[in-house]
Design a protein around this motif. Structure first.
Motif, PDB file in Angstrom:
ATOM      1  N   ALA A  80       0.846  -1.186   0.000  1.00 17.16           N
ATOM      2  CA  ALA A  80       0.000   0.000   0.000  1.00 17.16           C
ATOM      3  C   ALA A  80       0.885   1.240   0.000  1.00 17.16           C
ATOM      4  O   ALA A  80       1.949   1.255   0.637  1.00 17.16           O
ATOM      5  N   VAL A  81       0.445   2.264  -0.701  1.00 13.33           N
ATOM      6  CA  VAL A  81       1.106   3.565  -0.690  1.00 13.33           C
ATOM      7  C   VAL A  81       0.173   4.536   0.018  1.00 13.33           C
ATOM      8  O   VAL A  81      -0.996   4.674  -0.362  1.00 13.33           O
ATOM      9  N   VAL A  82       0.674   5.196   1.047  1.00 22.05           N
ATOM     10  CA  VAL A  82      -0.136   6.082   1.878  1.00 22.05           C
ATOM     11  C   VAL A  82       0.591   7.417   2.029  1.00 22.05           C
ATOM     12  O   VAL A  82       1.789   7.520   1.735  1.00 22.05           O
ATOM     13  N   PRO A  83      -0.081   8.468   2.492  1.00 21.36           N
ATOM     14  CA  PRO A  83       0.616   9.727   2.766  1.00 21.36           C
ATOM     15  C   PRO A  83       1.722   9.533   3.807  1.00 21.36           C
ATOM     16  O   PRO A  83       1.525   8.841   4.820  1.00 21.36           O
ATOM     17  N   ALA A  84       2.877  10.125   3.561  1.00 22.78           N
ATOM     18  CA  ALA A  84       4.007   9.947   4.469  1.00 22.78           C
ATOM     19  C   ALA A  84       3.689  10.437   5.871  1.00 22.78           C
ATOM     20  O   ALA A  84       4.214   9.908   6.855  1.00 22.78           O
ATOM     21  N   ALA A  85       2.806  11.431   5.990  1.00 19.54           N
ATOM     22  CA  ALA A  85       2.452  11.959   7.305  1.00 19.54           C
ATOM     23  C   ALA A  85       1.671  10.961   8.146  1.00 19.54           C
ATOM     24  O   ALA A  85       1.501  11.175   9.358  1.00 19.54           O
ATOM     25  N   MET A  86       1.186   9.871   7.546  1.00 21.97           N
ATOM     26  CA  MET A  86       0.358   8.904   8.268  1.00 21.97           C
ATOM     27  C   MET A  86       1.072   7.580   8.493  1.00 21.97           C
ATOM     28  O   MET A  86       0.429   6.573   8.812  1.00 21.97           O
ATOM     29  N   LEU A  87       2.397   7.571   8.355  1.00 20.89           N
ATOM     30  CA  LEU A  87       3.129   6.314   8.532  1.00 20.89           C
ATOM     31  C   LEU A  87       3.025   5.777   9.955  1.00 20.89           C
ATOM     32  O   LEU A  87       3.030   4.560  10.160  1.00 20.89           O
ATOM     33  N   ALA A  88       2.931   6.672  10.937  1.00 23.56           N
ATOM     34  CA  ALA A  88       2.824   6.204  12.318  1.00 23.56           C
ATOM     35  C   ALA A  88       1.546   5.410  12.515  1.00 23.56           C
ATOM     36  O   ALA A  88       1.527   4.369  13.194  1.00 23.56           O
ATOM     37  N   GLU A  89       0.441   5.877  11.937  1.00 32.55           N
ATOM     38  CA  GLU A  89      -0.818   5.132  12.014  1.00 32.55           C
ATOM     39  C   GLU A  89      -0.738   3.842  11.210  1.00 32.55           C
ATOM     40  O   GLU A  89      -1.217   2.794  11.648  1.00 32.55           O
ATOM     41  N   ALA A  90      -0.129   3.908  10.034  1.00 26.74           N
ATOM     42  CA  ALA A  90      -0.019   2.720   9.187  1.00 26.74           C
ATOM     43  C   ALA A  90       0.829   1.633   9.835  1.00 26.74           C
ATOM     44  O   ALA A  90       0.653   0.444   9.540  1.00 26.74           O
ATOM     45  N   ALA A  91       1.736   2.021  10.737  1.00 27.23           N
ATOM     46  CA  ALA A  91       2.610   1.042  11.386  1.00 27.23           C
ATOM     47  C   ALA A  91       1.840   0.074  12.276  1.00 27.23           C
ATOM     48  O   ALA A  91       2.356  -0.985  12.639  1.00 27.23           O
ATOM     49  N   LEU A  92       0.610   0.412  12.630  1.00 20.81           N
ATOM     50  CA  LEU A  92      -0.173  -0.456  13.500  1.00 20.81           C
ATOM     51  C   LEU A  92      -0.682  -1.701  12.786  1.00 20.81           C
ATOM     52  O   LEU A  92      -1.181  -2.621  13.430  1.00 20.81           O
ATOM     53  N   VAL A  93      -0.569  -1.732  11.457  1.00 17.09           N
ATOM     54  CA  VAL A  93      -1.054  -2.876  10.678  1.00 17.09           C
ATOM     55  C   VAL A  93       0.143  -3.641  10.138  1.00 17.09           C
ATOM     56  O   VAL A  93       0.985  -3.084   9.430  1.00 17.09           O
ATOM     57  N   ASP A  94       0.220  -4.916  10.470  1.00 17.39           N
ATOM     58  CA  ASP A  94       1.289  -5.751   9.930  1.00 17.39           C
ATOM     59  C   ASP A  94       0.708  -6.667   8.848  1.00 17.39           C
ATOM     60  O   ASP A  94      -0.492  -6.712   8.633  1.00 17.39           O
ATOM     61  N   GLY A  95       1.577  -7.371   8.152  1.00 18.22           N
ATOM     62  CA  GLY A  95       1.116  -8.291   7.119  1.00 18.22           C
ATOM     63  C   GLY A  95       0.918  -7.664   5.758  1.00 18.22           C
ATOM     64  O   GLY A  95       0.435  -8.338   4.838  1.00 18.22           O
ATOM     65  N   ILE A  96       1.266  -6.395   5.595  1.00 17.19           N
ATOM     66  CA  ILE A  96       1.175  -5.726   4.307  1.00 17.19           C
ATOM     67  C   ILE A  96       2.293  -4.688   4.239  1.00 17.19           C
ATOM     68  O   ILE A  96       2.576  -4.014   5.237  1.00 17.19           O
ATOM     69  N   GLU A  97       2.963  -4.594   3.093  1.00 18.44           N
ATOM     70  CA  GLU A  97       4.039  -3.614   2.925  1.00 18.44           C
ATOM     71  C   GLU A  97       3.427  -2.215   2.802  1.00 18.44           C
ATOM     72  O   GLU A  97       2.599  -1.979   1.925  1.00 18.44           O
ATOM     73  N   VAL A  98       3.838  -1.317   3.665  1.00 15.13           N
ATOM     74  CA  VAL A  98       3.323   0.044   3.630  1.00 15.13           C
ATOM     75  C   VAL A  98       4.456   0.990   3.266  1.00 15.13           C
ATOM     76  O   VAL A  98       5.550   0.918   3.842  1.00 15.13           O
ATOM     77  N   HIS A  99       4.207   1.870   2.304  1.00 12.61           N
ATOM     78  CA  HIS A  99       5.195   2.843   1.839  1.00 12.61           C
ATOM     79  C   HIS A  99       4.579   4.235   1.944  1.00 12.61           C
ATOM     80  O   HIS A  99       3.437   4.445   1.537  1.00 12.61           O
ATOM     81  N   GLY A 100       5.334   5.176   2.466  1.00 17.93           N
ATOM     82  CA  GLY A 100       4.852   6.534   2.640  1.00 17.93           C
ATOM     83  C   GLY A 100       5.378   7.471   1.579  1.00 17.93           C
ATOM     84  O   GLY A 100       6.599   7.629   1.424  1.00 17.93           O
ATOM     85  N   ALA A 101       4.480   8.108   0.840  1.00 14.11           N
ATOM     86  CA  ALA A 101       4.858   9.037  -0.232  1.00 14.11           C
ATOM     87  C   ALA A 101       4.455  10.450   0.157  1.00 14.11           C
ATOM     88  O   ALA A 101       3.396  10.665   0.756  1.00 14.11           O
ATOM     89  N   ALA A 102       5.285  11.407  -0.214  1.00 13.45           N
ATOM     90  CA  ALA A 102       4.979  12.806   0.062  1.00 13.45           C
ATOM     91  C   ALA A 102       4.218  13.461  -1.074  1.00 13.45           C
ATOM     92  O   ALA A 102       3.585  14.503  -0.873  1.00 13.45           O
TER      93      ALA A 102
END
Length: 502
Positions: free
Chosen positions: A137-159
């Motif tokens: 998943a690609v998400v806003p970089a400002a929301m990486l802290a929230e995205a870190a709560l979900v494991d089992g999927i690669e999360v990438h933060g884009a500005a």
């Protein structure tokens, strides 16, 4: 030009649904068409997406563009689809390969210059993407802290959109979330701060041990709010699954604390008596949002000055108290929000609310009418009622007051006993046990039930009230370390249901 596909997530309450976005370019006059039940915010994305693509130095197709959001019967709301819409359009011109978009969820709102902005509900969106088999998943970089709560999927933060395109081309690595920091959060105030009020303190201990609801009645300044604020500290810490469910509700409501820590402290929510119905149980225009009852899930909902709320507002709590969830129906659909909380009601004994009963100037009918704003059906669902009186001596009553830690130790031991007893049936607390089970499989001797029979004959109890008194009696037995309640414990349970306390 070929067809391109991208993926995003639509929220219905706290449940996410992966949405396939198909882009088709060509075959008519230039235009931008969105199909698939988009709301007003999503309709406005057409201008945002076009400006973001152009300002990211990419070519915008000067042809007919049709974007279909599937499933078509599911209402799509919000601005979180912007990034996926832009990538789908660019995929038709070969700027992004279809393989790069495969099993990749794209979430975020685009600014006109291509920057990626945060959106509400990211946490449940990522949970849904993971459950649907999305690889990354690609998400806003400002929301990486929230995205870190979900494991089992690669999360990438884009500005920005440009960063996302470079990542999808394989030319750049995006930021990854740091490991989440789990923690209970700040501790509630200590119970030892409360002066006196032994009955009310005991009622809160019973409520915490059995998962019961409680009503505190007393004049101003006797410590009703102080006790309620310390109640959450008596409850067990949230399990990881419960903490994640609460974080998902907060994410949808835009109330998730910054920093990425998954709080395991039961929430304490205290709405003001001037709050609207939507603020209390959820609602609002468009798709209904969670209210205070859902934000208090697995924690404490404190209703101060309960008679000032009015009967209609208080009666709206009856369904969540019984079923542990809120169902909100709107033209766009029906959403379900979890709302399994413990209710603490606080009320003054009369409208004039003097510091001492001897100074009351209210006639008896005014007192009855004031407390009557809390309806009988609501009070029947409140297991414990405690009357509080003015404190007469500070020094004498404050010595030796028990701390939160001491009371919580007894609460945890009682909860462990109840959980072991009901484990085979899936219940964790005595308050969850249906009345028929207590009257049949775990029926008490006739002698122990005498106080209940007397209350039913005298009209002081309803059948539901008798079942709730039985649950309190089992909690008292757990606190006392007994296998089952006897007549004295049943009578003690009835003492805390005395209508005169209200």
């Amino acid at each position: 030009m070929p067809l391109a596909r991208a993926y995003s997530v639509a929220l219905l309450g706290v449940d996410g649904h992966v949405v396939e976005i198909e882009a088709d370019v060509g075959g008519g006059l230039p235009g931008f068409h969105l199909v698939g039940l988009p709301d007003a915010a999503l309709h406005e994305s057409k201008d945002r997406v076009r400006a973001a693509v152009v300002n990211s130095e990419q070519e915008w197709p000067n042809e007919r563009i049709v974007l279909a959001l599937s499933p078509a019967t599911l209402r799509k709301a919000g601005s979180g689809f912007d990034l996926a819409l832009a990538c789908a359009v660019l995929g038709t011109s070969g700027v992004i390969g279809q393989e790069a978009l495969h099993r990749t969820a794209l979430l975020g709102e685009l600014a006109l210059d291509g920057r990626l902005r945060p959106v509400r509900g990211l946490l449940p969106c990522l949970l849904a993407a993971r459950a649907a088999g999305m690889r990354r998943a690609v998400v806003p970089a400002a929301m990486l802290a929230e995205a870190a709560l979900v494991d089992g999927i690669e999360v990438h933060g884009a500005a920005s959109l440009s960063d996302t395109l470079a990542f999808l081309h394989g030319e750049r690595q995006l930021r990854r979330p740091e490991p989440p920091v789990d923690g209970p959060g700040p501790e509630p105030p200590d119970l030892a701060d409360v002066v006196g009020q032994e009955d009310a303190r005991h009622a809160l201990e019973i409520a915490a041990a059995g998962g019961h609801h409680v009503l505190l009645v007393g004049p101003p300044g006797t410590g009703k709010t102080m006790l309620a604020q310390r109640f959450a500290g008596l409850l067990p810490r949230l399990a990881p699954g419960e903490a994640l469910a609460l974080a998902a509700i907060r994410s949808v409501a835009g109330r998730l604390p910054a920093g990425g820590a998954l709080s395991t402290l039961p929430p304490f929510v205290a709405p003001h008596h001037s709050s609207s119905m939507a603020a209390l149980v959820g609602g609002g225009s468009g798709m209904a949002r969670p209210g205070a009852v859902s934000l208090a899930h697995r924690g404490v909902l404190f209703i101060d000055e309960a008679p000032e709320w009015g009967a209609k507002m208080l009666d709206a709590l009856r369904t969540p108290l019984e079923e542990g969830e809120v169902r909100l129906s709107r033209a766009e659909g029906t959403v379900h929000y979890p709302a399994r909380f413990q209710l603490v009601l606080a009320a003054n004994p009369c409208p004039c609310a003097p510091a001492h009963d001897r100074d009351c100037i209210c006639p008896s009918m005014a007192r009855r009418r004031y407390l009557g704003r809390m309806s009988g059906p609501l009070l029947d669902r409140v297991d414990l009622r405690a009357r509080m009186f003015p404190v007469m001596a500070l020094t004498a009553t404050s010595d030796g007051a028990e701390s939160t830690a001491a009371v919580r130790a007894r609460v945890l031991a009682a909860r462990a006993a109840a959980a072991e007893r009901w484990a085979e049936r899936g219940w964790r607390t005595n308050a969850e046990v249906p009345g028929p089970v207590l009257r049949t499989r775990f029926a008490l001797p006739r002698k122990a039930l005498r106080p209940l029979d007397a209350g039913l004959r005298a009209g002081e109890l309803t059948a539901r009230g008798a079942d709730r008194a039985l649950r309190v009696a089992w909690t008292l037995a757990d606190l006392a370390g007994r296998d089952s309640p006897d007549e004295d414990l049943v009578a003690a349970a009835l003492y805390f249901r005395d209508r005169r306390a209200a």
